[in-house]
Design a protein around this motif. Structure first.
Motif, short mmCIF file in Angstrom:
data_model
loop_
_atom_site.label_atom_id
_atom_site.label_comp_id
_atom_site.label_asym_id
_atom_site.label_seq_id
_atom_site.Cartn_x
_atom_site.Cartn_y
_atom_site.Cartn_z
N VAL A 114 -8.48 1.37 12.74
CA VAL A 114 -9.25 1.84 11.59
C VAL A 114 -8.93 3.30 11.28
O VAL A 114 -8.72 3.67 10.13
N GLN A 115 -8.83 4.12 12.32
CA GLN A 115 -8.58 5.55 12.11
C GLN A 115 -7.24 5.79 11.43
O GLN A 115 -7.15 6.52 10.45
N LYS A 116 -6.21 5.10 11.95
CA LYS A 116 -4.86 5.39 11.46
C LYS A 116 -4.50 4.56 10.23
O LYS A 116 -3.45 4.75 9.64
N GLY A 117 -5.35 3.63 9.89
CA GLY A 117 -5.03 2.75 8.77
C GLY A 117 -4.64 1.37 9.27
O GLY A 117 -3.77 1.24 10.14
N ILE A 118 -5.32 0.35 8.74
CA ILE A 118 -5.06 -1.02 9.18
C ILE A 118 -3.83 -1.54 8.47
O ILE A 118 -3.77 -1.55 7.24
N PRO A 119 -2.83 -1.98 9.21
CA PRO A 119 -1.63 -2.50 8.55
C PRO A 119 -1.95 -3.78 7.79
O PRO A 119 -2.79 -4.57 8.23
N PRO A 120 -1.31 -3.99 6.64
CA PRO A 120 -1.63 -5.17 5.81
C PRO A 120 -1.31 -6.50 6.50
O PRO A 120 -1.80 -7.53 6.08
N GLN A 121 -0.50 -6.48 7.57
CA GLN A 121 -0.24 -7.72 8.30
C GLN A 121 -1.53 -8.31 8.87
O GLN A 121 -1.65 -9.52 9.05
N VAL A 122 -2.49 -7.40 9.16
CA VAL A 122 -3.79 -7.86 9.65
C VAL A 122 -4.43 -8.79 8.63
O VAL A 122 -4.97 -9.84 8.97
N ASN A 123 -4.34 -8.39 7.35
CA ASN A 123 -4.88 -9.26 6.30
C ASN A 123 -4.19 -10.61 6.29
O ASN A 123 -4.81 -11.65 6.09
N ALA A 124 -2.89 -10.58 6.51
CA ALA A 124 -2.14 -11.83 6.51
C ALA A 124 -2.61 -12.73 7.65
O ALA A 124 -2.88 -13.92 7.45
N PHE A 125 -2.78 -12.15 8.84
CA PHE A 125 -3.27 -12.95 9.97
C PHE A 125 -4.67 -13.49 9.70
O PHE A 125 -4.97 -14.66 9.95
N ALA A 126 -5.54 -12.61 9.18
CA ALA A 126 -6.91 -13.03 8.89
C ALA A 126 -6.91 -14.20 7.92
O ALA A 126 -7.65 -15.17 8.08
N THR A 127 -6.04 -14.09 6.89
CA THR A 127 -5.94 -15.18 5.92
C THR A 127 -5.49 -16.47 6.60
O THR A 127 -6.02 -17.55 6.35
N LEU A 128 -4.53 -16.33 7.51
CA LEU A 128 -4.04 -17.50 8.26
C LEU A 128 -5.17 -18.15 9.04
O LEU A 128 -5.35 -19.37 9.00
N PHE A 129 -5.93 -17.31 9.76
CA PHE A 129 -7.06 -17.85 10.53
C PHE A 129 -8.01 -18.62 9.64
O PHE A 129 -8.45 -19.72 9.96
N PRO A 141 0.81 -1.22 0.00
CA PRO A 141 0.00 0.00 0.00
C PRO A 141 0.84 1.27 0.00
O PRO A 141 1.94 1.30 0.55
N VAL A 142 0.27 2.30 -0.64
CA VAL A 142 0.88 3.62 -0.57
C VAL A 142 0.28 4.30 0.65
O VAL A 142 -0.93 4.32 0.82
N GLY A 143 1.10 4.84 1.53
CA GLY A 143 0.59 5.47 2.74
C GLY A 143 0.13 4.42 3.73
O GLY A 143 0.58 3.27 3.71
N ARG A 144 -0.86 4.78 4.58
CA ARG A 144 -1.21 3.90 5.68
C ARG A 144 -2.41 3.00 5.41
O ARG A 144 -2.57 1.99 6.07
N SER A 145 -3.30 3.44 4.53
CA SER A 145 -4.51 2.64 4.37
C SER A 145 -4.33 1.58 3.29
O SER A 145 -3.74 1.83 2.25
N ASN A 146 -4.84 0.41 3.60
CA ASN A 146 -4.68 -0.74 2.73
C ASN A 146 -5.98 -0.99 1.98
O ASN A 146 -6.56 -2.05 2.04
N TYR A 147 -6.49 0.03 1.30
CA TYR A 147 -7.78 -0.13 0.62
C TYR A 147 -7.64 -0.17 -0.89
O TYR A 147 -8.50 -0.69 -1.57
#
Ligand SMILES: Nc1ncnc2c1ncn2[C@@H]1O[C@H](COP(=O)(O)OP(=O)(O)OP(=O)(O)O)[C@@H](O)[C@H]1O
Ligand SMILES: [Mg+2]
Lengths: 365, 271
Positions: free
Chosen positions: B233-248, B43-49
């Protein structure tokens, strides 16, 4: 006199206000093939479940080998059961199913293998050890259930309609096999069935049950030749009951039918009581041309129905006053059904007084 | 003529069914697939959208943020403990409810159902009131208590359905063969209801891991994975969260598939 294995004294079981078993008292001897026979709902299963320890009597006493077990839990009784639905453990192999009881009593290793092998041999299922119950046919499952119970060498084996789920042919075959196994192992069998033919072929003695109690307890021959009550006469085999005014003439009972004819039976056949009747089995009756010499008891009638059944021919004969009698004749001299009596023909029904039977007052009435 | 027409209609219908089924499946899978895809986003910047380019970085730096790692650990721990407790209690409760007739059985049946029907936010708020009133400090213990509470309901409902199909004669047969009640339970009842227990446990584990509303109310200073995500959510969710969610997600799929496979193997063994 053989030892008593199972004794029931005045055993009663109530479910709420409904009485399922109503004061049964009986003794079963060691090594006997004992049968509880009766129609659906008469309390056979409940009686068996009380002996097995799955149900406790409301009142009364149950003894096994002289020991009071009335309130002993099932797992402490030296009794095993073959359930109607087999109740094989679906998650265990046939070997483990049969070994289950042995393992519970602490038997180990080679002894288990040997005894399971013997039991499976007895029921002719060697080679099925590693299968699961779902891979068996009904007859095979039934034999596994039998092996699983027998392998523990219980004092008494309880069987609740174990052949009920099988088709007629297999049922007959398994019945013979059961009897063979019982003779081989010499264990007391208490067998529950509503099939009178099954009961007659296998049992040493039969208790014919009705509404929570038994009406007669006797060997198959006595039950058939000398049924003691109307219920037994109707439930075990077919019979003709002749009802009317009861009288006594020397050593004979007499029954005067509404039509006016009187028939007789020797008093030695049993007590007719105040409301009893004289009965006669269909095969004891002979059909004669009217006017031929009779055998003692005779009734006039007209053939209303003829059914050729191969071994026998069955007739329905209607006498005076609408009385209907069932007659069966062996097809010995006949080769075609043209030689049978035809509907509409007038006949004389006759039988010897000592070939009849006498039913007394109804039990508990 | 009409036969051929019928065949044609059948063909169209079965095709339509296949299309419909794939659409439904896509509807279910699309959000999850999106999460997985964005775990590879750079992602560019903080938000992973917005998609900005492919990278393995997020997976390689999975454990970079210690707060995230700690939150995941807390979530897993709470899920594990509450699942163990809830599955045990729930199974025993279901057995009692299915097998025995006792006073207040109907009432208990109803109470067990209540947490499923009550809005989560109400449950969360009232639990908080309870804990505060009883002066129990908020933290992992209160979270475990809260999760056990709602999970017990799910376990009881699932296990009751399973147990009502259980053939009681099997237990009588075991007793008949000399097994004590204890032996009967472990040798006959337990192995036969194990698949049901497994299914309930997976359900409870997933619900616990996922819970946000009740957790948010009763967590105190403790951060679970969903709480962490929410706070980010306010500051931007780091993409590692997506990685963890995928793992789960992968872990759950593996577990369920494994369970299905085991059951299938058992079933074919028996056929
Ligand atoms: N657990 C129970 N609760 C209430 N009533 C029962 C129970 N078990 C049996 N009964 C009743 O007791 C009576 C006798 O039942 P039982 O099962 O002993 O009959 P049975 O002779 O074995 O009949 P069947 O040939 O149909 O198996 C029946 O009227 C039945 O409805
Ligand atoms: Mg029965």
């Amino acid at each position: 006199m053989a030892d008593v294995d199972v004794r029931l004294v005045n055993v009663t079981k109530k479910f709420g206000d409904q009485t399922a078993v109503d004061g049964i008292t009986l003794d079963v001897s060691d090594g006997e093939f004992f049968t509880l026979l009766g129609p659906s709902g008469c309390g056979k299963t409940t009686t068996l479940r009380m002996i097995g320890g799955f149900e406790q009597p409301t009142s009364g006493l149950i003894e096994l080998k002289g020991e009071d077990v009335t309130f002993l839990p099932a797992h402490q009784r030296d009794v095993n059961t073959v359930f109607q639905s087999y109740a094989l453990f679906p998650h265990l192999t046939i070997f483990e199913n049969v070994a289950f009881g042995l393992r519970r009593s602490g038997i180990k290793g080679g002894e288990v293998t040997r005894r399971v092998g013997e039991a499976l041999e007895l029921v002719q299922l060697v080679g099925f050890e590693q299968r699961y119950p779902a891979q068996l046919s009904g007859g095979q499952a039934q034999r596994v259930a039998l092996a699983r119970a027998l392998v523990n060498r219980p004092a008494v084996l309880l069987l609740d309609e174990p052949l009920g789920a099988l088709d007629l042919k297999l049922r007959k075959q398994m019945g013979i096999e059961l009897k063979r196994i019982q003779r081989e192992v010499g264990i007391t069998f208490i067998y529950v069935t509503h099939d009178q033919e099954e009961a007659m072929t296998m049992s040493d003695r039969i208790a014919v049950m009705n509404k929570g109690r038994y009406e007669q307890l006797a060997g198959p021959e006595t039950l058939y030749e000398r049924p003691a009550t109307r219920f037994v006469a109707g439930f075990v085999g077919a019979s003709n009951l002749l009802e009317g005014r009861i009288g006594s003439e020397g050593d004979q009972w007499t029954v005067t039918l509404p039509s006016g004819s009187t028939i007789r039976a020797p008093k030695s056949l049993g007590d007719i009581g105040a409301t009893g009747a004289i009965g006669v089995r269909p095969e004891k009756l002979s059909l004669l041309e009217p006017g031929q010499e009779s055998k003692g008891n005779a009734l006039e009638g007209v053939v209303v129905d003829t059914s050729y059944l191969g071994v026998i021919t069955q007739y329905v004969v209607e006498g005076a006053g609408g009385l209907r009698l069932l007659v069966s004749e062996q097809n010995v001299d006949r080769t075609t059904r043209n030689d049978t009596w035809r509907p509409g023909e007038r006949v004389t029904l006759t039988w010897r007084p000592e070939h009849g039977f006498v039913v007394g007052d109804a039990v508990g009435a | 003529m009409s036969g051929r027409l019928g065949g044609l209609i059948n063909a169209i219908l079965s095709r339509a069914l296949a299309v419909y089924a794939s659409l439904a499946l896509m509807y279910l899978l699309l959000p999850i697939v999106t999460i997985a895809i964005f775990s590879f986003n750079d992602p560019v910047g903080r938000s992973n959208y917005a998609w900005a380019g492919f990278t393995f970085d997020n997976w390689l730096t999975l454990f970079r943020d210690p707060t995230l790692v700690k939150a995941v650990g807390t979530s897993l721990r709470i899920a594990l403990v509450s699942t163990l407790i809830a599955t045990t209690i729930g199974t025993l409760m279901a057995m009692a409810l299915v097998r025995y007739r006792f006073r207040f059985r109907k009432a208990i049946d109803l109470f067990v159902f209540l947490p499923l029907a009550t809005p989560e936010i109400v449950l969360g708020a009232s639990l908080l009131t309870l804990f505060v009133t009883l002066q129990i400090p908020l933290g992992e213990v209160t979270l475990i208590l809260a999760h056990v509470m709602f999970n017990v309901s799910y376990v009881v409902v699932t296990m009751k359905a399973r147990l009502s199909g259980f053939d009681m004669r099997l237990e009588e047969a075991a007793a008949d063969l000399g097994a004590t009640p204890w032996q009967t339970f472990w040798r006959v009842t337990f192995p036969l209801i194990l698949p049901g227990i497994g299914a309930s446990a997976i359900l409870a584990f997933g619900l616990s891991l996922d819970d946000f509303v009740i957790t948010r109310f009763n967590a105190g200073q403790v951060q679970t994975f969903p709480v962490y995500v929410y706070l980010k959510v306010q500051k931007g969710i780091p993409p590692q969260v997506n990685a963890f969610a995928t793992l789960f997600f992968m872990a759950t799929v593996t577990l369920v598939a494994l369970g299905a496979l085991l059951q299938r193997r058992r079933a074919t063994l028996k056929q």
